[in-house]
Design an enzyme around this catalytic site. Structure first.
Site, PDB file in Angstrom:
ATOM      1  N   PRO B  65       0.870  -1.039   0.072  1.00 58.95           N
ATOM      2  CA  PRO B  65       0.043  -0.067   0.078  1.00 58.95           C
ATOM      3  C   PRO B  65       0.924   1.175  -0.040  1.00 58.95           C
ATOM      4  O   PRO B  65       2.005   1.352   0.747  1.00 58.95           O
ATOM      5  CB  PRO B  65      -0.746  -0.207   1.258  1.00 58.95           C
ATOM      6  N   HIS B  66       0.696   2.303  -0.754  1.00 60.65           N
ATOM      7  CA  HIS B  66       1.430   3.457  -0.748  1.00 60.65           C
ATOM      8  C   HIS B  66       0.346   4.530  -1.201  1.00 60.65           C
ATOM      9  O   HIS B  66      -0.614   4.397  -1.692  1.00 60.65           O
ATOM     10  CB  HIS B  66       2.451   3.400  -1.795  1.00 60.65           C
ATOM     11  N   ALA B  67       0.812   6.085  -0.921  1.00 57.28           N
ATOM     12  CA  ALA B  67       0.261   6.991  -1.372  1.00 57.28           C
ATOM     13  C   ALA B  67       1.240   8.165  -1.418  1.00 57.28           C
ATOM     14  O   ALA B  67       2.188   8.282  -0.566  1.00 57.28           O
ATOM     15  CB  ALA B  67      -1.128   7.410  -0.382  1.00 57.28           C
TER      16      ALA B  67
END
Lengths: 473, 149
Positions: B65-67
């Site tokens: 997961p990343h942003a």
């Protein structure tokens, strides 16, 4: 088998690179050759060249957002998302081996021509060095000011001017005098805007104020006891100085508490002071002297040297069709409009339109020298030539540069020289027949003579140099 | 800059308590030191938004997961392992056992940290790298493996 690929994902942080690695690994296992371009947040890396694509037997696009596909026309193109390439790259590549991948569709000649222009433009953008990019940012914001100023002054003079001892003069207090003053206002904003947006391109928003203030000072000789001011050359220098000083201050590490006021207070004040003082005490007077020498030199030019200037400008305008040479010549002409030398822009305006008009004409008359898609591009080129967009010749030049570029240069040089000899002047920084429609040209007849001769020279020379195509049509 | 600058020691957890995706994301975001996040809620919203565009479960028991988020001040990574595995809607249906939570500021000064994340992503496709991460039992082992890229 040789493949090329593109990977891309919404954030461009992780999947782009995993998908690329997945494709590379799968290709290695299968003994295939693959080159994968990654379009991530770092920017485009491992970019596919035209040769890469030319040699490839297929294209795999593993992207979660849309990817420009026109460059893969005529190749088998397989489109999928990044996770397929991460988990099932082997199966994807197997579909190329099995010949299951459909060929990406063909386009009409005109669509291709427009794409070619965009492609060449974006290629040039990438190659641009930063100095040129900053300069062009400033120029693009400046141009509307020169257009407004040039047109308003030309119109007010021609409609409201009355003959007097020193040429046309507009009576004080008349309506046309107001219009004329508006035009002058636009001109006086030109250099500050140029400098401001050069600086902003370098240092972002904190650069704008120092750039504009520096530009204003550079342009106004009264600050440093000179009559003429340092003009647009001073403006360019002020813009770069302000930009790099602001950028340099920006990089100084400061305590967190001061950070919020850096961009609105500290950087603008310090950079403005620095640029302003440098101009007032050091650079202003010498650059103003240089500008004066330049304008005097141009004013004093007689027959032979005027023609030479026309030849040089015509060659520069047509050589790279909208590239750096073209833009430098254009900037020179645009700046000289405001220095009271619109004749230089006159020569440029004529040369601007002859490459697309000449090549367009050639493609319409000498059909057997042009492929059918080139003929389509030729029609588009004529339309672009009429409104003064030199880039219209790019599709035809890109297909056969060593024969086309000499032709358009010869045409541009003829147009430039004739316009110079005919005392054509252009009061707005734009070229092609369209500017005559707007009433910005003096000596309209010679302007069109220059354009027509340049167009015909281009077309004839292109016909002599170009070889017939192999195409049956 | 190298990967140690992105992977803070306290941001590694060898046994996540959560059993679902949302809980795990919250738990891992809390591991990131105060210098990394300016607005944790904003960051989590952006991570979820990215998940909704397509799961970051890359398969093989891994999720990343990343942003890129306005709630992030400086780039950082958190690593969490879930002994029981967490359903992540992965391509291959396997639950995620090793989770990399990646935080990237919306506006960044340079792209050094992106280069490191790029290397990490490439490494993620390497089976032996994945295998050793799955086997790792202590924080230090995880840090050593990740630092070795």
């Amino acid at each position: 088998m040789k493949l090329v690929g593109i990977t891309s994902c919404p954030n461009g942080i992780a999947h782009t690179y995993m998908a690329a690695e997945g494709l590379n690994k799968a290709a290695q296992e299968k003994g295939m050759d693959i080159k994968v371009e990654t379009q991530g947040s770092i920017g485009v890396e491992n970019e596919l060249t035209e040769e890469d694509i030319e040699e490839a037997d297929g294209v795999v696009i593993a992207a979660d957002k849309s990817v420009e596909k026109s460059r893969f026309e005529g190749k088998p193109v397989l489109e999928t998302d990044s996770s397929e390439a991460i988990n099932n790259a082997g199966a994807l590549l197997a579909r190329f081996e099995a010949g299951e991948v459909e060929t990406y569709g063909a386009k009409t000649g005109r669509e291709k021509a427009n794409e070619k222009i965009e492609e060449e433009k974006s290629k040039k953008k990438k190659k641009q060095n930063p100095l040129y990019r900053h300069l062009m940012n400033g120029v693009s914001y400046m141009i509307p000011f020169v257009v407004v100023g040039g047109l308003l002054i030309a119109i007010s003079l021609s409609l409201g001017g009355e003959p007097s001892a020193d040429g046309l003069a507009i009576p004080e207090g008349s309506f046309w005098n107001s219009i004329n003053q508006m035009g002058n206002t636009a001109f006086s904003l030109m250099v500050p805007i140029l400098a401001g947006f050069i600086a902003m391109s370098i240092a972002d928003r904190p650069g704008l104020a120092p750039g504009m203030i520096g530009g204003f000072i550079a342009n106004d000789g009264s600050f440093y006891g000179s009559e003429a001011g340092a003009g647009f050359i001073g403006g360019i220098i002020a813009g770069f100085l302000a930009g790099y000083i602001a950028k340099w201050i920006k990089e100084v590490k400061v305590p967190e508490i001061i950070q919020p006021i850096m961009p609105i207070l500290i950087i603008p004040i310090l950079a403005s002071l620095a640029v302003g003082l440098i101009f007032i005490y050091v650079l202003g007077a010498p650059i103003a002297g240089l500008m004066e020498a330049l304008t005097n030199g141009l004013e004093g030019m007689e027959g032979g040297s005027r023609i030479l200037l026309g030849l040089i400008l015509g060659a520069m305008i047509s050589f790279d069709m909208g590239g750096p040479f073209n833009k430098v010549a254009f900037l020179f002409g645009a700046a000289l409009i405001t220095q009271g030398q619109p004749e230089v822009m006159g020569a440029i305006a004529a040369a601007i339109c002859t490459p697309p008009l000449g090549m367009g004409l050639a493609s319409l008359i000498f059909k057997r020298k042009f492929k059918s898609d080139e003929q389509e591009a030729g029609k588009a080129a004529v339309a672009m030539g009429l409104v003064g967009i030199t880039e219209g010749a790019i599709p035809l030049a890109a297909a056969d540069p060593f024969r086309v570029i000499p032709s358009i240069m010869a045409g541009g040089m003829s147009a430039g020289a004739i316009a110079m000899m005919g005392n054509v002047a252009d009061h707005v920084p734009h070229g092609g027949p369209i500017v005559a429609v707007f009433g910005a040209i003096d000596n309209v007849l010679m302007f069109f003579v220059a354009i027509i001769v340049g167009t015909i020279v281009t077309a004839l020379l292109a016909n002599i140099l170009k070889k017939p195509t192999m195409e049956g049509s | 800059m190298d990967i140690e600058a992105l992977l803070h020691k306290e941001a590694v957890d060898t046994a996540l308590e959560s059993t679902d995706k949302e809980g795990a994301l919250k738990e891992m975001a809390a591991l990131l030191p105060g210098s990394v996040l300016s607005d944790k809620q904003q960051f989590l919203r952006d991570v979820h938004a990215r998940e909704n565009e397509g799961s970051t479960g890359i398969g093989f028991g891994f999720a990343i997961p990343h942003a890129k988020s306005n709630g992030v001040k400086e780039a950082a990574i958190a690593v969490g392992k879930s002994p029981s595995g967490i359903e992540w809607k992965s391509m291959d249906g396997q639950p995620a056992e090793v989770i990399f939570l990646i935080a990237v500021p919306q506006e960044n000064a340079g792209d050094d940290h992106l280069k490191i994340l790029q290397q990490l992503s490439k490494k993620m496709m390497d089976e032996s790298f994945r295998h050793s991460l799955k086997q790792a039992e202590t924080k230090q082992q995880i840090i050593d493996i990740v630092s070795g890229i």
